[in-house]
Design a protein around this motif. Structure first.
Motif, mmCIF file in Angstrom:
data_model
loop_
_atom_site.group_PDB
_atom_site.id
_atom_site.type_symbol
_atom_site.label_atom_id
_atom_site.label_comp_id
_atom_site.label_asym_id
_atom_site.label_seq_id
_atom_site.Cartn_x
_atom_site.Cartn_y
_atom_site.Cartn_z
ATOM 1 N N GLU A 196 -11.072 16.879 -8.357
ATOM 2 C CA GLU A 196 -9.852 17.320 -9.051
ATOM 3 C C GLU A 196 -8.708 16.323 -8.824
ATOM 4 O O GLU A 196 -7.974 15.991 -9.753
ATOM 5 N N GLU A 197 -8.581 15.856 -7.581
ATOM 6 C CA GLU A 197 -7.496 14.902 -7.299
ATOM 7 C C GLU A 197 -7.742 13.586 -8.036
ATOM 8 O O GLU A 197 -6.823 13.007 -8.618
ATOM 9 N N VAL A 198 -9.002 13.127 -8.035
ATOM 10 C CA VAL A 198 -9.325 11.880 -8.735
ATOM 11 C C VAL A 198 -8.954 12.015 -10.206
ATOM 12 O O VAL A 198 -8.298 11.146 -10.793
ATOM 13 N N ILE A 211 0.877 -1.176 0.000
ATOM 14 C CA ILE A 211 0.000 0.000 0.000
ATOM 15 C C ILE A 211 0.909 1.219 0.000
ATOM 16 O O ILE A 211 1.593 1.514 0.986
ATOM 17 N N MET A 212 0.942 1.872 -1.142
ATOM 18 C CA MET A 212 1.847 3.012 -1.340
ATOM 19 C C MET A 212 1.164 4.250 -0.770
ATOM 20 O O MET A 212 0.520 5.000 -1.495
ATOM 21 N N ASP A 213 1.320 4.476 0.525
ATOM 22 C CA ASP A 213 0.570 5.565 1.152
ATOM 23 C C ASP A 213 1.495 6.686 1.622
ATOM 24 O O ASP A 213 2.636 6.437 2.012
ATOM 25 N N GLY A 214 0.991 7.893 1.591
ATOM 26 C CA GLY A 214 1.735 9.036 2.131
ATOM 27 C C GLY A 214 2.140 10.072 1.095
ATOM 28 O O GLY A 214 2.851 11.026 1.426
ATOM 29 N N ASN A 215 1.664 9.920 -0.129
ATOM 30 C CA ASN A 215 2.032 10.880 -1.185
ATOM 31 C C ASN A 215 1.560 12.297 -0.857
ATOM 32 O O ASN A 215 2.291 13.270 -1.052
ATOM 33 N N GLY A 216 0.335 12.391 -0.379
ATOM 34 C CA GLY A 216 -0.255 13.704 -0.095
ATOM 35 C C GLY A 216 0.519 14.422 0.995
ATOM 36 O O GLY A 216 0.839 15.619 0.869
ATOM 37 N N ARG A 217 0.843 13.687 2.067
ATOM 38 C CA ARG A 217 1.573 14.307 3.180
ATOM 39 C C ARG A 217 2.984 14.700 2.761
ATOM 40 O O ARG A 217 3.523 15.715 3.193
ATOM 41 N N TRP A 218 3.586 13.892 1.919
ATOM 42 C CA TRP A 218 4.929 14.198 1.407
ATOM 43 C C TRP A 218 4.907 15.545 0.681
ATOM 44 O O TRP A 218 5.784 16.393 0.878
ATOM 45 N N LEU A 229 -6.819 14.064 -11.644
ATOM 46 C CA LEU A 229 -5.368 14.127 -11.862
ATOM 47 C C LEU A 229 -4.720 12.749 -11.704
ATOM 48 O O LEU A 229 -3.788 12.395 -12.438
ATOM 49 N N LEU A 230 -5.241 11.965 -10.769
ATOM 50 C CA LEU A 230 -4.711 10.602 -10.594
ATOM 51 C C LEU A 230 -4.969 9.764 -11.847
ATOM 52 O O LEU A 230 -4.108 8.994 -12.288
ATOM 53 N N MET A 231 -6.163 9.921 -12.412
ATOM 54 C CA MET A 231 -6.500 9.179 -13.640
ATOM 55 C C MET A 231 -5.572 9.584 -14.788
ATOM 56 O O MET A 231 -5.111 8.758 -15.557
ATOM 57 N N GLY A 286 3.035 14.859 -5.022
ATOM 58 C CA GLY A 286 3.383 13.660 -4.264
ATOM 59 C C GLY A 286 3.084 12.397 -5.060
ATOM 60 O O GLY A 286 3.852 11.434 -5.040
ATOM 61 N N HIS A 287 1.960 12.397 -5.779
ATOM 62 C CA HIS A 287 1.630 11.227 -6.601
ATOM 63 C C HIS A 287 2.648 11.062 -7.726
ATOM 64 O O HIS A 287 3.035 9.956 -8.086
ATOM 65 N N PHE A 288 3.067 12.190 -8.270
ATOM 66 C CA PHE A 288 4.042 12.187 -9.350
ATOM 67 C C PHE A 288 5.365 11.572 -8.878
ATOM 68 O O PHE A 288 5.932 10.692 -9.515
ATOM 69 N N GLU A 321 -12.599 3.135 -2.530
ATOM 70 C CA GLU A 321 -13.063 4.243 -1.686
ATOM 71 C C GLU A 321 -12.410 5.583 -2.058
ATOM 72 O O GLU A 321 -12.830 6.636 -1.590
ATOM 73 N N ASN A 322 -11.361 5.536 -2.889
ATOM 74 C CA ASN A 322 -10.667 6.777 -3.240
ATOM 75 C C ASN A 322 -11.496 7.696 -4.145
ATOM 76 O O ASN A 322 -11.157 8.875 -4.323
ATOM 77 N N TRP A 323 -12.621 7.190 -4.689
ATOM 78 C CA TRP A 323 -13.539 8.065 -5.449
ATOM 79 C C TRP A 323 -14.109 9.147 -4.553
ATOM 80 O O TRP A 323 -14.650 10.149 -5.031
ATOM 81 N N ARG A 324 -14.034 8.931 -3.227
ATOM 82 C CA ARG A 324 -14.570 9.913 -2.282
ATOM 83 C C ARG A 324 -13.700 11.165 -2.183
ATOM 84 O O ARG A 324 -14.051 12.118 -1.500
ATOM 85 N N ARG A 325 -12.530 11.148 -2.818
ATOM 86 C CA ARG A 325 -11.641 12.317 -2.764
ATOM 87 C C ARG A 325 -12.173 13.441 -3.643
ATOM 88 O O ARG A 325 -13.021 13.207 -4.501
ATOM 89 N N PRO A 326 -11.609 14.651 -3.456
ATOM 90 C CA PRO A 326 -12.056 15.762 -4.319
ATOM 91 C C PRO A 326 -11.909 15.380 -5.787
ATOM 92 O O PRO A 326 -10.934 14.722 -6.186
ATOM 93 N N PHE A 342 -1.158 -1.136 -4.444
ATOM 94 C CA PHE A 342 -2.467 -0.498 -4.352
ATOM 95 C C PHE A 342 -2.310 0.942 -4.830
ATOM 96 O O PHE A 342 -1.617 1.748 -4.206
ATOM 97 N N ALA A 343 -2.905 1.260 -5.954
ATOM 98 C CA ALA A 343 -2.755 2.598 -6.523
ATOM 99 C C ALA A 343 -3.997 3.451 -6.315
ATOM 100 O O ALA A 343 -3.905 4.675 -6.189
ATOM 101 N N PHE A 344 -5.177 2.807 -6.304
ATOM 102 C CA PHE A 344 -6.426 3.574 -6.170
ATOM 103 C C PHE A 344 -7.490 2.628 -5.636
ATOM 104 O O PHE A 344 -7.793 1.611 -6.254
ATOM 105 N N PRO A 401 1.372 20.900 -4.260
ATOM 106 C CA PRO A 401 0.040 20.299 -4.389
ATOM 107 C C PRO A 401 0.137 18.782 -4.236
ATOM 108 O O PRO A 401 1.173 18.190 -4.551
ATOM 109 N N ARG A 402 -0.941 18.159 -3.761
ATOM 110 C CA ARG A 402 -0.924 16.715 -3.503
ATOM 111 C C ARG A 402 -0.457 15.915 -4.719
ATOM 112 O O ARG A 402 0.232 14.906 -4.599
ATOM 113 N N VAL A 403 -0.841 16.401 -5.897
ATOM 114 C CA VAL A 403 -0.507 15.638 -7.100
ATOM 115 C C VAL A 403 1.006 15.521 -7.300
ATOM 116 O O VAL A 403 1.501 14.540 -7.871
#
Ligand code: IPE
Ligand code: IPE
Ligand code: MG
Length: 253
Positions: A80-82, A24-31, A84-86, A42-44, A73-78, A68-70, A38-40
């Motif tokens: 814009e973030e969804v 589970i690759m978690d922590g991109n947003g906090r990074w 950009l992830l796509m 971190g995803h980049f 439940e991650n559809w619940r995010r804003p 685990f990339a998405f 911007p959170r994206v």
């Protein structure tokens, strides 16, 4: 399709090098937040670290890497973030195929793809087809994946295929319909980012997996951090219900 034995039915063979690692690759947003980005961003950066992880798995002879990339439940995010992830997912699919082929990596995407737009679905099919004969590492990206979704879709397909046995289905009957049927159960589960939960990842398959949680954020999880996870794994005693004395190499007197 080759089916692997189940950890609850047979005791699996244990090797020093895990055969299957799930992350589970978690922590991109906090990074990103720590850097006032911007959170994206971190995803980049997270995508870079996934590339590094694939390289590390190839170097170590790890046979399956599932990330685990998405989540469902991650559809619940804003929105814009969804979106950009796509976009990032689509771009990565287009750009990475040649490199995956050079490194003999087979790519699969596990999850309910029907919710993705048709263009993205096409890219997934294309990348899967183009890498289908590679045999060094099986890389599975879980996208719009949920452990409960997986169990339910498998059950529904089993019910269609074999209604006459309803009420007497076994694990073996269900196993071929699960998304990860092509792989043995994960030996090692890693979650970065400090959270200690499964977040609806591989619920069925993690029955006897060794868990490793680290506060390191995914974009900081480099080869050295991965080496620590492997070392921790190698110190574990995987008993699968038995006593220590019963394990191979132990004094059974
Ligand atoms: C994980 O990082 C990546 C995805 C869920 C797509 P997060 O985006 O969850 O990062 P944090 O947990 O907010 O730091
Ligand atoms: C979900 O991560 C798994 C992925 C990395 C895609 P989240 O960061 O969304 O998990 P929760 O919601 O905090 O548990
Ligand atoms: Mg998170």
């Amino acid at each position: 399709m080759a089916l692997f034995s189940s950890s609850t039915r047979d005791v699996p063979q244990v090797n020093a090098v895990p055969v299957h690692v799930a992350v589970i690759m978690d922590g991109n947003g906090r990074w990103a937040k720590k850097r006032f980005l911007p959170r994206v961003a971190g995803h980049f950066k997270g995508l870079d670290l996934l590339r590094e992880m694939v390289r590390a798995c190839l170097d170590r002879g790890i046979r399956y890497l599932t990330v685990f990339a998405f989540s469902s439940e991650n559809w619940r995010r804003p929105q814009e973030e969804v979106s950009l992830l796509m976009q990032l997912f689509a771009k990565a699919l287009q750009q990475e195929v040649a490199k995956l082929n050079r490194n003999e990596v087979r790519l699969r995407v596990a999850g309910d793809l029907s919710r993705f737009d048709p263009f993205l679905q096409g890219l997934v099919r294309d990348a899967e087809e183009k890498t289908a004969t590679n045999q060094k590492l099986d890389l599975t990206i879980c996208a719009n994946y949920g452990g409960r979704w997986d169990i339910m879709q498998a059950l529904n397909r089993l019910a269609q295929a074999c209604p006459e046995k309803a009420g007497a289905w076994s694990e073996e009957d269900l196993a071929p319909y699960l998304s990860m049927a092509f792989a043995p159960e994960p030996d090692l589960f890693i979650r970065t980012g400090g959270e200690e939960r499964i977040s609806n990842f591989l619920l069925w398959q993690l029955a006897y997996t060794e868990f490793y949680f680290t506060p390191t954020l995914w974009p900081d999880f480099d080869t050295e951090a991965f080496a620590k996870a492997i070392t921790s794994y190698q110190r574990r005693e995987r008993r699968f219900g038995r006593t220590s004395e019963q394990l191979p190499g132990q004094d059974n007197a």
